[in-house]
Design a protein around this motif. Structure first.
Motif, PDB file in Angstrom:
ATOM      1  N   THR A 158       2.292   1.736  -3.581  1.00  0.00           N
ATOM      2  CA  THR A 158       1.143   1.998  -4.673  1.00  0.00           C
ATOM      3  C   THR A 158       0.622   3.239  -4.330  1.00  0.00           C
ATOM      4  OG1 THR A 158      -0.411   0.687  -3.439  1.00  0.00           O
ATOM      5  CG2 THR A 158       0.643  -0.492  -5.121  1.00  0.00           C
ATOM      6  N   ASP A 159       0.223   3.750  -3.272  1.00  0.00           N
ATOM      7  CA  ASP A 159      -0.130   4.760  -2.572  1.00  0.00           C
ATOM      8  C   ASP A 159       0.771   6.246  -2.583  1.00  0.00           C
ATOM      9  OD1 ASP A 159      -2.804   3.661  -2.794  1.00  0.00           O
ATOM     10  OD2 ASP A 159      -2.751   3.396  -0.648  1.00  0.00           O
ATOM     11  N   GLY A 195       0.751  -1.241  -0.171  1.00  0.00           N
ATOM     12  CA  GLY A 195      -0.128   0.059   0.117  1.00  0.00           C
ATOM     13  C   GLY A 195       0.936   1.148  -0.103  1.00  0.00           C
TER      14      GLY A 195
END
Length: 89
Positions: free
Chosen positions: A78-79, A75
């Motif tokens: 990707t973020d 996460g």
């Protein structure tokens, strides 16, 4: 890439590291306290008595929390990192 963006990225990275290591460190602390209490109550001073159960418990906790660690790290990439790389900063 600005200075504030780099500081924010480092802050997020350190927080991710704390979140990922917390289960392992908590298991080691709990095992150390319990084994130390056992040793104090029974007057058994054996070095392997502290080492082997602590490593075993940490391996078990690592195996159980591996999916949590993977999802947190994925996460973050990707973020947090991939938009910076794709956007160029």
């Amino acid at each position: 890439m600005g200075e504030n963006l780099i500081f924010d990225l480092v802050r997020q990275s350190l927080w991710i590291a704390v979140r990922m290591s917390a289960p392992l460190l908590a298991a080691a602390l709990l095992a150390g306290v319990l084994i130390g209490l056992f040793q104090a109550l029974t007057s058994v001073q054996e070095m392997t008595l502290t080492f082997v159960p602590k490593i075993g418990l940490m391996l078990a906790v690592f195996w159980v929390s591996m999916s949590f660690m993977t999802s947190v790290l994925a996460g973050f990439f990707t973020d947090g990192l991939l938009p910076l790389i794709a956007g160029g900063g």
